[in-house]
Design a protein around this motif. Structure first.
Motif, short mmCIF file in Angstrom:
data_model
loop_
_atom_site.label_atom_id
_atom_site.label_comp_id
_atom_site.label_asym_id
_atom_site.label_seq_id
_atom_site.Cartn_x
_atom_site.Cartn_y
_atom_site.Cartn_z
N PRO A 221 0.83 -1.21 0.00
CA PRO A 221 0.00 0.00 0.00
C PRO A 221 0.86 1.26 0.00
O PRO A 221 2.00 1.25 0.47
CB PRO A 221 -0.80 -0.12 1.29
N ILE A 222 0.32 2.33 -0.53
CA ILE A 222 1.03 3.61 -0.53
C ILE A 222 0.86 4.33 0.80
O ILE A 222 1.80 4.94 1.31
CB ILE A 222 0.52 4.50 -1.68
N PHE A 223 -0.33 4.20 1.38
CA PHE A 223 -0.63 4.96 2.61
C PHE A 223 -0.65 4.05 3.83
O PHE A 223 -0.85 2.84 3.73
CB PHE A 223 -1.99 5.66 2.47
N ASN A 224 -0.44 4.69 4.97
CA ASN A 224 -0.53 4.01 6.26
C ASN A 224 -2.00 4.00 6.68
O ASN A 224 -2.56 5.05 6.99
CB ASN A 224 0.33 4.75 7.29
N GLN A 225 -2.61 2.83 6.67
CA GLN A 225 -4.04 2.75 6.95
C GLN A 225 -4.39 3.20 8.36
O GLN A 225 -5.46 3.78 8.58
CB GLN A 225 -4.53 1.31 6.73
N ASP A 226 -3.51 2.94 9.33
CA ASP A 226 -3.78 3.37 10.70
C ASP A 226 -3.88 4.89 10.79
O ASP A 226 -4.72 5.43 11.52
CB ASP A 226 -2.68 2.87 11.64
N THR A 227 -3.01 5.58 10.04
CA THR A 227 -3.07 7.04 10.02
C THR A 227 -4.37 7.52 9.40
O THR A 227 -5.01 8.45 9.89
CB THR A 227 -1.87 7.62 9.24
N LEU A 228 -4.76 6.90 8.29
CA LEU A 228 -6.01 7.29 7.64
C LEU A 228 -7.21 7.05 8.55
O LEU A 228 -8.10 7.90 8.65
CB LEU A 228 -6.19 6.50 6.34
N MET A 229 -7.23 5.91 9.23
CA MET A 229 -8.37 5.57 10.07
C MET A 229 -8.47 6.44 11.31
O MET A 229 -9.52 6.49 11.95
CB MET A 229 -8.31 4.10 10.47
N PHE A 274 -8.40 17.80 3.88
CA PHE A 274 -7.50 17.10 2.97
C PHE A 274 -6.06 17.58 3.16
O PHE A 274 -5.12 16.78 3.18
CB PHE A 274 -7.95 17.34 1.53
N ILE A 275 -5.89 18.89 3.34
CA ILE A 275 -4.54 19.44 3.55
C ILE A 275 -3.96 18.95 4.87
O ILE A 275 -2.78 18.60 4.97
CB ILE A 275 -4.59 20.98 3.51
N VAL A 276 -4.80 18.91 5.92
CA VAL A 276 -4.34 18.44 7.23
C VAL A 276 -3.89 16.98 7.16
O VAL A 276 -2.82 16.61 7.66
CB VAL A 276 -5.45 18.62 8.29
N ILE A 277 -4.71 16.15 6.52
CA ILE A 277 -4.34 14.72 6.39
C ILE A 277 -3.09 14.56 5.54
O ILE A 277 -2.20 13.77 5.86
CB ILE A 277 -5.51 13.93 5.78
N ALA A 278 -3.02 15.33 4.45
CA ALA A 278 -1.85 15.22 3.56
C ALA A 278 -0.57 15.69 4.23
O ALA A 278 0.53 15.27 3.85
CB ALA A 278 -2.10 16.04 2.29
N SER A 279 -0.70 16.55 5.24
CA SER A 279 0.48 17.08 5.93
C SER A 279 0.98 16.16 7.03
O SER A 279 2.05 16.41 7.61
CB SER A 279 0.16 18.46 6.52
N ASN A 280 0.23 15.13 7.34
CA ASN A 280 0.64 14.19 8.39
C ASN A 280 1.91 13.46 7.96
O ASN A 280 1.93 12.80 6.91
CB ASN A 280 -0.48 13.19 8.67
N ILE A 310 5.51 15.63 -5.72
CA ILE A 310 4.33 15.05 -6.37
C ILE A 310 3.10 15.22 -5.50
O ILE A 310 2.02 15.60 -5.97
CB ILE A 310 4.57 13.55 -6.69
N TRP A 311 3.26 14.97 -4.20
CA TRP A 311 2.15 15.10 -3.27
C TRP A 311 1.68 16.55 -3.16
O TRP A 311 0.49 16.82 -3.09
CB TRP A 311 2.56 14.55 -1.92
N ARG A 312 2.64 17.49 -3.15
CA ARG A 312 2.27 18.91 -3.11
C ARG A 312 1.50 19.31 -4.37
O ARG A 312 0.53 20.08 -4.29
CB ARG A 312 3.53 19.77 -2.98
N LEU A 313 1.93 18.78 -5.51
CA LEU A 313 1.24 19.09 -6.76
C LEU A 313 -0.19 18.55 -6.75
O LEU A 313 -1.13 19.22 -7.19
CB LEU A 313 2.02 18.50 -7.94
#
Length: 336
Positions: A221-229, A274-280, A310-313
């Motif tokens: 996976p690309i993302f950490n599921q625990d962080t997302l949840m 979305f910005i807050v989650i992306a900044s984690n 890429i993530w900032r874009l």
């Protein structure tokens, strides 16, 4: 209220776009010829009463004769199809997605399952549309000929009792302000897609590779599921708000300032979230950077730097898209 303009709109909205302007011009001229020099509102109502129900009058302007379903039922037939078809599509998609989620074994790559499911969904939707069109057409054609007498038809009763007073309940919705059913369907599907992708990111959003000709295999996976949840209560609230906004748009049928305000608030809050989650800093899977560094034969620092840009874009693109969407909705609501 300008009864003449409302009546013209009620007639022309049932015609093809290429003929509306000509018919509107001709109809206005006809109504003006029927009125005295210093006419009153009652004179206008009398003239419109002579012209009759806009739905029936519109049928007389159509170039293509309606042999299977006559003008008395054609408009209600089209209205019924417009109301049934979107729900038939949504129910078909929902049932298929529900079946796939409930019976997913976890042995296949999610992306392969999604690609396969999309093909099945398209086939099922086409089949449902054919069935809906066939059976509703058969029913209306039967009613038109032998099923129910004209006196018993609800639509016929409305036609017989039509008066110019009915125009007070009609809404003129400019084409540029209208919210199409296609936009609502896209919003619903998009909400469902990102919600499923969020809660199943560890199985769906990741690195895929084809090995030994066996199709795509899910590597990691690309993302950490625990962080997302950890944000799931906020995301659940936004899902409810998005669905509520879709229902609000469906009922309003056009962009209004109240709808624009609700749309702007929900989307701006979603952009901030979305910005807050992306900044984690713990959002990305820790094993992703070493894997990509080995795959592309470069350093981990170079991969990390590239992922940051890429993530900032991606984040900037999403924010700009939301701002443009809010501005466009505001511009449409301001149209008269």
């Amino acid at each position: 209220m300008n009864l003449i303009e409302v009546y013209v709109y009620e007639v022309t909205k049932r015609l093809s776009v290429k003929t509306r302007d000509d018919v509107a011009l001709e109809l206005r001229s006809t109504i003006e010829d029927m009125l005295p020099e210093n006419f009153t509102e009652q004179d206008v109502k009398d003239a419109l009463t002579k012209l009759g129900n806009p739905a029936v009058l519109a049928a007389s302007y159509r170039d293509t004769p309606m042999y299977l379903i006559g003008p008395n039922l054609y408009d209600i037939y089209i209205l019924t199809m417009k109301r049934v078809i979107p729900w038939a599509i949504l129910v078909t998609i929902f049932i298929h997605i529900f079946e796939n989620v409930m019976f997913f074994s976890g042995k296949e790559a999610i992306l392969s399952v999604v690609i396969h499911s999309i093909g099945i969904i398209i086939a099922n939707v086409i089949n449902v549309l054919i069935q809906v069109f066939f059976w509703f057409t058969i029913v209306f054609a039967f009613v038109e000929r032998v099923g129910i007498s004209n006196a018993e038809l609800p639509h016929k009763k409305i036609c017989n009792k039509w008066t110019p007073e009915d125009l007070k309940y009609a809404k003129i919705i400019p084409k540029k302000k209208a919210i199409s059913k296609g936009d609502l369907l896209f919003s619903f599907i998009w909400t469902a897609v990102w919600a499923i992708a969020y809660f199943y990111a560890d199985h769906l959003v990741g690195v895929y590779r084809s090995s030994d000709g066996n199709g795509l295999q899910f590597i990691m996976p690309i993302f950490n599921q625990d962080t997302l949840m950890s944000y799931w209560p906020i995301i659940a609230i936004f899902i409810v708000l998005e669905l509520g906004l879709i229902i609000y748009k469906w009922k309003a049928a056009q962009w209004t300032m109240k709808l624009v305000s609700a749309n702007a608030i929900i989307h701006l809050l979603s952009a901030i979230t979305f910005i807050v989650i992306a900044s984690n800093p713990h959002l990305l899977n820790e094993a992703l950077i070493p894997y990509l560094a080995e795959l592309f034969e470069t350093s981990s620092s170079a991969v990390a730097s590239s992922l940051v840009w890429i993530w900032r874009l991606i984040v900037a693109s999403c924010v700009v898209t939301i701002i443009i969407e809010i501005y466009e909705s505001y511009r449409k609501a301001r149209l008269r």
